[in-house]
Design a protein around this motif. Structure first.
Motif, PDB file in Angstrom:
ATOM      1  N   THR A 103       1.109  -1.294   0.027  1.00 22.63           N
ATOM      2  CA  THR A 103       0.010  -0.191  -0.029  1.00 22.63           C
ATOM      3  C   THR A 103       0.889   1.195  -0.016  1.00 22.63           C
ATOM      4  O   THR A 103       1.879   1.296   0.672  1.00 22.63           O
ATOM      5  N   PHE A 104       0.259   2.435  -0.684  1.00 15.60           N
ATOM      6  CA  PHE A 104       1.148   3.340  -1.057  1.00 15.60           C
ATOM      7  C   PHE A 104       1.458   4.221   0.469  1.00 15.60           C
ATOM      8  O   PHE A 104       2.769   4.743   0.586  1.00 15.60           O
ATOM      9  N   CYS A 105       0.630   4.281   1.166  1.00 18.49           N
ATOM     10  CA  CYS A 105       1.073   4.848   2.664  1.00 18.49           C
ATOM     11  C   CYS A 105       1.330   3.857   3.775  1.00 18.49           C
ATOM     12  O   CYS A 105       1.389   4.036   4.810  1.00 18.49           O
ATOM     13  N   GLY A 106       1.545   2.352   3.248  1.00 20.88           N
ATOM     14  CA  GLY A 106       2.035   1.491   4.394  1.00 20.88           C
ATOM     15  C   GLY A 106       3.323   1.844   4.792  1.00 20.88           C
ATOM     16  O   GLY A 106       3.752   1.018   5.805  1.00 20.88           O
ATOM     17  N   ILE A 107       3.962   2.752   4.310  1.00 18.05           N
ATOM     18  CA  ILE A 107       5.344   3.146   4.865  1.00 18.05           C
ATOM     19  C   ILE A 107       5.416   3.347   6.357  1.00 18.05           C
ATOM     20  O   ILE A 107       6.280   3.149   7.176  1.00 18.05           O
ATOM     21  N   SER A 108       4.306   3.968   6.979  1.00 20.75           N
ATOM     22  CA  SER A 108       4.089   4.034   8.158  1.00 20.75           C
ATOM     23  C   SER A 108       4.082   2.967   8.940  1.00 20.75           C
ATOM     24  O   SER A 108       4.440   2.961  10.471  1.00 20.75           O
ATOM     25  N   ARG A 109       3.978   1.985   8.661  1.00 21.96           N
ATOM     26  CA  ARG A 109       3.820   0.513   9.524  1.00 21.96           C
ATOM     27  C   ARG A 109       5.237  -0.072   9.453  1.00 21.96           C
ATOM     28  O   ARG A 109       5.177  -0.883  10.330  1.00 21.96           O
ATOM     29  N   TRP A 110       6.064   0.172   8.601  1.00 20.38           N
ATOM     30  CA  TRP A 110       7.332  -0.451   8.547  1.00 20.38           C
ATOM     31  C   TRP A 110       8.613   0.500   8.438  1.00 20.38           C
ATOM     32  O   TRP A 110       9.574  -0.261   8.812  1.00 20.38           O
TER      33      TRP A 110
ATOM     34  N   GLU B 112      -3.385  11.872  -0.459  1.00 23.36           N
ATOM     35  CA  GLU B 112      -4.260  12.775  -1.019  1.00 23.36           C
ATOM     36  C   GLU B 112      -4.641  12.542  -2.450  1.00 23.36           C
ATOM     37  O   GLU B 112      -3.698  12.223  -3.074  1.00 23.36           O
ATOM     38  N   GLU B 113      -5.856  12.656  -2.881  1.00 23.14           N
ATOM     39  CA  GLU B 113      -6.163  12.463  -4.419  1.00 23.14           C
ATOM     40  C   GLU B 113      -6.057  14.078  -4.830  1.00 23.14           C
ATOM     41  O   GLU B 113      -6.881  14.928  -4.225  1.00 23.14           O
ATOM     42  N   ARG B 114      -5.321  14.156  -5.772  1.00 17.94           N
ATOM     43  CA  ARG B 114      -5.319  15.626  -6.338  1.00 17.94           C
ATOM     44  C   ARG B 114      -5.702  15.590  -7.988  1.00 17.94           C
ATOM     45  O   ARG B 114      -5.726  14.322  -8.461  1.00 17.94           O
ATOM     46  N   SER B 115      -5.772  16.611  -8.719  1.00 21.17           N
ATOM     47  CA  SER B 115      -6.460  16.387  -9.873  1.00 21.17           C
ATOM     48  C   SER B 115      -5.363  15.692 -10.793  1.00 21.17           C
ATOM     49  O   SER B 115      -5.679  15.231 -11.835  1.00 21.17           O
ATOM     50  N   ASP B 116      -4.212  15.909 -10.415  1.00 22.87           N
ATOM     51  CA  ASP B 116      -3.057  15.356 -11.224  1.00 22.87           C
ATOM     52  C   ASP B 116      -2.515  14.197 -10.725  1.00 22.87           C
ATOM     53  O   ASP B 116      -1.519  13.432 -11.193  1.00 22.87           O
ATOM     54  N   GLY B 117      -3.353  13.471  -9.731  1.00 22.29           N
ATOM     55  CA  GLY B 117      -2.593  11.964  -9.187  1.00 22.29           C
ATOM     56  C   GLY B 117      -2.841  11.918  -7.819  1.00 22.29           C
ATOM     57  O   GLY B 117      -3.511  12.694  -7.321  1.00 22.29           O
ATOM     58  N   ILE B 118      -2.180  10.667  -7.336  1.00 22.23           N
ATOM     59  CA  ILE B 118      -2.244  10.326  -5.865  1.00 22.23           C
ATOM     60  C   ILE B 118      -0.972  10.765  -5.189  1.00 22.23           C
ATOM     61  O   ILE B 118      -0.007  10.346  -5.831  1.00 22.23           O
ATOM     62  N   TYR B 119      -1.232  11.439  -4.196  1.00 17.57           N
ATOM     63  CA  TYR B 119       0.089  11.741  -3.335  1.00 17.57           C
ATOM     64  C   TYR B 119       0.021  11.442  -2.025  1.00 17.57           C
ATOM     65  O   TYR B 119      -1.032  10.944  -1.523  1.00 17.57           O
ATOM     66  N   ARG B 120       1.175  11.253  -1.629  1.00 20.83           N
ATOM     67  CA  ARG B 120       1.264  10.919   0.095  1.00 20.83           C
ATOM     68  C   ARG B 120       2.335  12.090   0.659  1.00 20.83           C
ATOM     69  O   ARG B 120       3.315  12.293   0.146  1.00 20.83           O
ATOM     70  N   VAL B 121       1.794  12.291   1.941  1.00 18.63           N
ATOM     71  CA  VAL B 121       2.658  13.206   2.825  1.00 18.63           C
ATOM     72  C   VAL B 121       3.140  12.073   3.878  1.00 18.63           C
ATOM     73  O   VAL B 121       2.290  11.714   4.588  1.00 18.63           O
ATOM     74  N   VAL B 122       4.381  12.113   3.805  1.00 13.76           N
ATOM     75  CA  VAL B 122       5.092  11.237   4.737  1.00 13.76           C
ATOM     76  C   VAL B 122       5.787  12.146   5.844  1.00 13.76           C
ATOM     77  O   VAL B 122       6.729  13.004   5.474  1.00 13.76           O
ATOM     78  N   ILE B 123       5.382  12.187   7.157  1.00 16.56           N
ATOM     79  CA  ILE B 123       5.992  12.870   8.066  1.00 16.56           C
ATOM     80  C   ILE B 123       6.710  12.105   9.029  1.00 16.56           C
ATOM     81  O   ILE B 123       6.468  11.048   9.411  1.00 16.56           O
TER      82      ILE B 123
ATOM     83  N   GLY C 233      14.120   0.268   6.567  1.00 16.80           N
ATOM     84  CA  GLY C 233      12.741   0.077   5.977  1.00 16.80           C
ATOM     85  C   GLY C 233      12.707  -1.327   5.894  1.00 16.80           C
ATOM     86  O   GLY C 233      11.687  -2.025   6.434  1.00 16.80           O
ATOM     87  N   ILE C 234      13.610  -2.025   5.390  1.00 19.23           N
ATOM     88  CA  ILE C 234      13.704  -3.485   5.093  1.00 19.23           C
ATOM     89  C   ILE C 234      13.574  -4.083   6.495  1.00 19.23           C
ATOM     90  O   ILE C 234      12.841  -5.179   6.553  1.00 19.23           O
ATOM     91  N   ASN C 235      14.372  -3.702   7.468  1.00 21.16           N
ATOM     92  CA  ASN C 235      14.216  -4.397   8.839  1.00 21.16           C
ATOM     93  C   ASN C 235      12.774  -4.423   9.383  1.00 21.16           C
ATOM     94  O   ASN C 235      12.328  -5.182  10.039  1.00 21.16           O
ATOM     95  N   GLY C 236      12.116  -3.052   9.188  1.00 25.00           N
ATOM     96  CA  GLY C 236      10.717  -2.836   9.389  1.00 25.00           C
ATOM     97  C   GLY C 236       9.947  -3.850   8.738  1.00 25.00           C
ATOM     98  O   GLY C 236       8.838  -4.399   9.183  1.00 25.00           O
ATOM     99  N   MET C 237      10.180  -4.039   7.402  1.00 26.82           N
ATOM    100  CA  MET C 237       9.231  -4.813   6.969  1.00 26.82           C
ATOM    101  C   MET C 237       9.317  -6.291   7.290  1.00 26.82           C
ATOM    102  O   MET C 237       8.357  -6.960   7.295  1.00 26.82           O
ATOM    103  N   THR C 238      10.523  -6.653   7.497  1.00 29.11           N
ATOM    104  CA  THR C 238      10.820  -8.069   7.881  1.00 29.11           C
ATOM    105  C   THR C 238       9.875  -8.178   9.212  1.00 29.11           C
ATOM    106  O   THR C 238       9.318  -9.498   9.243  1.00 29.11           O
ATOM    107  N   ALA C 239      10.208  -7.319  10.001  1.00 29.29           N
ATOM    108  CA  ALA C 239       9.415  -7.307  11.432  1.00 29.29           C
ATOM    109  C   ALA C 239       8.039  -7.450  11.321  1.00 29.29           C
ATOM    110  O   ALA C 239       7.085  -8.267  11.688  1.00 29.29           O
ATOM    111  N   LEU C 240       7.181  -6.664  10.299  1.00 27.65           N
ATOM    112  CA  LEU C 240       5.985  -6.570   9.927  1.00 27.65           C
ATOM    113  C   LEU C 240       5.312  -7.571   9.252  1.00 27.65           C
ATOM    114  O   LEU C 240       4.250  -8.288   9.699  1.00 27.65           O
ATOM    115  N   LEU C 241       6.345  -8.540   8.363  1.00 20.17           N
ATOM    116  CA  LEU C 241       5.827  -9.783   8.028  1.00 20.17           C
ATOM    117  C   LEU C 241       5.797 -10.870   8.992  1.00 20.17           C
ATOM    118  O   LEU C 241       5.093 -11.761   8.641  1.00 20.17           O
ATOM    119  N   HIS C 242       6.423 -10.619   9.991  1.00 23.27           N
ATOM    120  CA  HIS C 242       6.597 -11.760  10.991  1.00 23.27           C
ATOM    121  C   HIS C 242       5.478 -11.347  12.166  1.00 23.27           C
ATOM    122  O   HIS C 242       5.442 -12.219  13.523  1.00 23.27           O
TER     123      HIS C 242
END
Length: 178
Positions: free
Chosen positions: A62-69, A79-90, A168-177
């Motif tokens: 998922t495009f905003c799944g970054i906050s999970r891993w 955010e959906e804008r007229s020219d596409g899909i955006y994410r604001v990563v804080i 991020g990859i370490n977080g992905m691995t942890a999330l998958l388990h």
């Protein structure tokens, strides 16, 4: 923020296909990389996961799944804008990145995005995450293309980005388990 919406992966794929044709998206990606002289990725990291591709994609695709891993991220808003899909990563250090979804493929288990603004010391940044089948397991392939400003330290920037990816990859691995 106006127009803030939360989307699942199916919603994003439908929105992307309705906003851009596949050919136009591929042409845009090619034009971005060719114009910048950055056809070859500057970073390619791969990680094998001991879960199947469908399970990995369900948790990571998922495009905003970054906050999970990504442990350095405190929040992500789509955010959906007229020219596409955006994410604001804080980030946890109170900086933020605005990123645009460039491609999304449920069938190929991949998406790519560009960074439009944020504290990253590079230009024309584009990244792709792809989950590939590896027998009963799966493999992440994470690529990044970018240019470094004349005053930038190319090796330091590459090392810093690779560290960020590895975190991020370490977080992905942890999330998958989990």
């Amino acid at each position: 923020m106006t127009g803030v919406m939360h989307f699942g992966e199916k919603d994003i794929e439908v929105l992307m296909l309705s906003k851009f044709s596949i050919a136009a998206t591929l042409a845009m990606m090619s034009a971005i990389t060719s114009a910048a002289g950055i056809d070859q990725p500057k970073i390619v990291l791969e990680q094998k996961f001991d879960v199947g591709v469908e399970k990995a994609w369900a948790k990571l695709g998922t495009f905003c799944g970054i906050s999970r891993w990504q442990s350095l991220v405190s929040a992500c808003v789509v955010e959906e804008r007229s020219d596409g899909i955006y994410r604001v990563v804080i980030m946890k250090n109170d900086t933020a990145f605005t990123e645009r979804l460039e491609t999304f493929s449920q069938a190929d288990h991949s998406f790519s995005y560009s960074i439009l603004s944020g504290p990253l010391p590079v230009n024309q940044y584009r990244s792709e995450l792809k989950i590939e089948p590896q027998g009963k397991d799966s493999k992440l392939v994470w690529r990044a293309w970018y240019t470094v400003p004349e005053t930038g330290d190319s090796q330091k920037i590459k090392n810093d980005l690779e560290s960020l990816f590895r975190n991020g990859i370490n977080g992905m691995t942890a999330l998958l388990h989990s």
